[in-house]
Write an enzyme that holds these catalytic residues in place. Structure first.
Site, mmCIF file in Angstrom:
data_model
loop_
_atom_site.group_PDB
_atom_site.id
_atom_site.type_symbol
_atom_site.label_atom_id
_atom_site.label_comp_id
_atom_site.label_asym_id
_atom_site.label_seq_id
_atom_site.Cartn_x
_atom_site.Cartn_y
_atom_site.Cartn_z
ATOM 1 N N ARG A 1 58.114 47.517 1.554
ATOM 2 C CA ARG A 1 57.502 48.853 1.550
ATOM 3 C C ARG A 1 58.520 49.944 1.232
ATOM 4 O O ARG A 1 59.723 49.749 1.402
ATOM 5 C CB ARG A 1 56.947 49.171 2.949
ATOM 6 N N GLY B 1 66.001 70.298 9.796
ATOM 7 C CA GLY B 1 67.104 70.964 9.094
ATOM 8 C C GLY B 1 66.749 72.347 8.571
ATOM 9 O O GLY B 1 67.593 73.033 8.003
ATOM 10 N N ARG B 2 65.484 72.717 8.698
ATOM 11 C CA ARG B 2 64.987 73.989 8.143
ATOM 12 C C ARG B 2 65.349 74.134 6.670
ATOM 13 O O ARG B 2 65.033 73.252 5.894
ATOM 14 C CB ARG B 2 65.439 75.166 8.987
ATOM 15 N N LYS C 1 60.472 82.896 21.346
ATOM 16 C CA LYS C 1 59.735 84.116 20.983
ATOM 17 C C LYS C 1 60.169 85.302 21.844
ATOM 18 O O LYS C 1 59.365 86.140 22.189
ATOM 19 C CB LYS C 1 58.242 83.867 21.171
ATOM 20 N N ILE D 1 71.090 72.185 15.522
ATOM 21 C CA ILE D 1 71.170 70.857 14.911
ATOM 22 C C ILE D 1 71.188 70.984 13.385
ATOM 23 O O ILE D 1 71.604 70.076 12.696
ATOM 24 C CB ILE D 1 70.001 69.932 15.346
ATOM 25 N N ASP D 2 70.724 72.127 12.856
ATOM 26 C CA ASP D 2 70.597 72.285 11.401
ATOM 27 C C ASP D 2 71.954 72.457 10.705
ATOM 28 O O ASP D 2 72.046 72.260 9.496
ATOM 29 C CB ASP D 2 69.726 73.497 11.060
HETATM 30 O O1 F6P Z 1 66.364 75.071 14.132
HETATM 31 C C1 F6P Z 1 66.202 73.860 14.795
HETATM 32 C C2 F6P Z 1 64.865 73.256 14.484
HETATM 33 O O2 F6P Z 1 64.764 72.034 15.192
HETATM 34 C C3 F6P Z 1 64.580 73.066 12.998
HETATM 35 O O3 F6P Z 1 65.256 71.947 12.458
HETATM 36 C C4 F6P Z 1 63.085 72.972 13.014
HETATM 37 O O4 F6P Z 1 62.537 73.389 11.789
HETATM 38 C C5 F6P Z 1 62.692 73.933 14.097
HETATM 39 O O5 F6P Z 1 63.820 74.096 14.926
HETATM 40 C C6 F6P Z 1 61.521 73.459 14.933
HETATM 41 O O6 F6P Z 1 61.230 74.456 15.842
HETATM 42 P P1 F6P Z 1 60.166 74.285 17.026
HETATM 43 O O7 F6P Z 1 60.934 73.767 18.214
HETATM 44 O O8 F6P Z 1 59.654 75.665 17.236
HETATM 45 O O9 F6P Z 1 59.130 73.318 16.580
#
Ligand code: F6P
Length: 359
Positions: free
Chosen positions: A174, A182-183, A73, A138-139
């Site tokens: 199951r 991955g956003r 932030k 990582i995305d």
């Molecule tokens: O962009 C990397 C990531 O790990 C995404 O895959 C995920 O949506 C996001 O960051 C999670 O962010 P935070 O650490 O704010 O929970």
């Protein structure tokens, strides 16, 4: 030469290896390197600037996280200042950061970050700050580079987890639903799902129809396979539907994705009456030691960033293209999100293997 380096946005395995690559390569040129802690915070409160010497980075290649800390932030162009009444205001503090950067005598900033951090770096570049970018996430969603560091480690973590779910899924007949990060792109789900022998992979690029997912599981039963593995990207969405978000949650100033795995799991249970379980891998995918691939890529990115500084290639980002690290404009890289292409070999491979995307 005095170079500043910072790490911004969510952490990713390999950040420390990039820092090590930068520090050692710069040291050999007789340059000094300084770490700006917590994104740009070190340029507001200059006590948060640390000298980085070869001794400080000897043994950090294999360590996850970032020795510099990071900030999600901390956008200096929209900086959040808390007010006494509990509210907050957003203000632009980029001028004072830029003047501190100049006053401290830095000749360049190497900004290691994802699209959000690289966007900030690009804005500082426009103000006159000499910036080089290194793509982290990582995305794997940053354009102009075939891959970002951190992705391979996250995929490995997810694949190992999926492997482990097979035995328990099989023992109990199951359906195991695994939600991965991955956003807005499906790279982690796709690579780990294929490598982990998933039956269904749901990604944001291919909106799914839950009935198609259920049909795939029904077909498996007909083949005497009474369990199934469903890998769901956190950004997956049904046809005509929207992303599932965490109530009130924010990630990097944007909505926080999460919860689609649970929804898919419940729908499957209701529609076909099979026992289901859902699991969210979450931040496990961001932690731990980087893989060999990520270590090497990160060290190469770091060393290349120093070469780009030497060549005065400011505004450029280190990118992997056809096996080589090359400079590409930061502006171009952040201009387009790299999503999974429908006609790519990886999608065609998944379809050839009989994996369902729910489409
Ligand atoms: O962009 C990397 C990531 O790990 C995404 O895959 C995920 O949506 C996001 O960051 C999670 O962010 P935070 O650490 O704010 O929970």
């Amino acid at each position: 030469m005095k170079i500043a380096v910072n790490t911004g946005g969510g952490d990713a395995p390999g950040l420390n290896a990039v820092i090590r690559g930068i520090v050692l390569a710069a040291h050999r040129k007789g340059w000094e390197v300084y770490g700006i802690k917590y994104g740009y915070r070190g340029l507001i409160d200059t006590k948060q600037i640390v000298r980085l010497t070869p001794e400080s980075v000897w043994d950090i290649t294999n360590i996850g996280g970032t020795i510099l800390g990071t900030a999600i932030k901390g956008d200096p162009f929209n900086f959040r200042v808390e007010k006494h009444d509990g509210g907050h205001i957003l203000t632009d503090i980029s001028d004072s950061i830029y003047s501190n950067f100049r006053a401290l005598g830095f000749n360049a900033l190497i900004a290691i970050g994802g699209d959000g951090s690289l966007r900030i770096a690009e804005r500082f570049m426009k103000k006159g700050m000499p910036v080089i970018g290194v793509p982290k996430t990582i995305d794997n969603d940053i354009g102009s580079t075939e891959v970002t560091f951190g992705f391979d480690t996250a995929v490995n973590t997810a694949t190992e987890a999926i492997d482990k779910l097979h035995t328990t899924a099989r023992s109990h007949d199951r359906v195991m639903v695994v939600e991965v990060m991955g956003r807005f792109v499906g790279w982690i789900a796709l690579h780990s799902g294929i490598s982990g022998s998933a039956d269904v992979i749901l990604i944001p690029e291919i909106p799914f129809n839950i009935e198609n997912v259920c049909n795939k599981i029904r077909q498996l039963t007909l083949l005497d396979k009474d369990y199934a593995i469903v890998v769901v990207a956190e950004g997956a969405k049904p046809v005509g539907g929207d992303f599932t978000v965490v109530e009130g949650g924010k990630a990097g100033g944007e909505v926080r994705l999460g919860g689609i795995g649970k929804k898919v799991s419940e729908e499957i249970r209701k529609r076909i009456g099979k026992e289901t379980r859902d699991i969210v891998l979450g931040h496990l995918q961001r932690g731990g030691a980087p893989t060999t691939f990520d270590r090497l890529l990160s060290l190469r990115f770091g060393a290349a960033a120093v070469r780009f500084v030497e060549a005065g290639m400011f505004g450029m980002m280190a990118a992997l293209q056809s096996g080589e690290i090359v400079p590409v404009p930061i502006e171009e890289a952040i201009g387009r999100m790299k999503s999974v292409q429908m006609d790519s070999d990886i999608i065609r491979t998944a379809r050839s293997l009989g994996i369902s995307f729910g489409d």
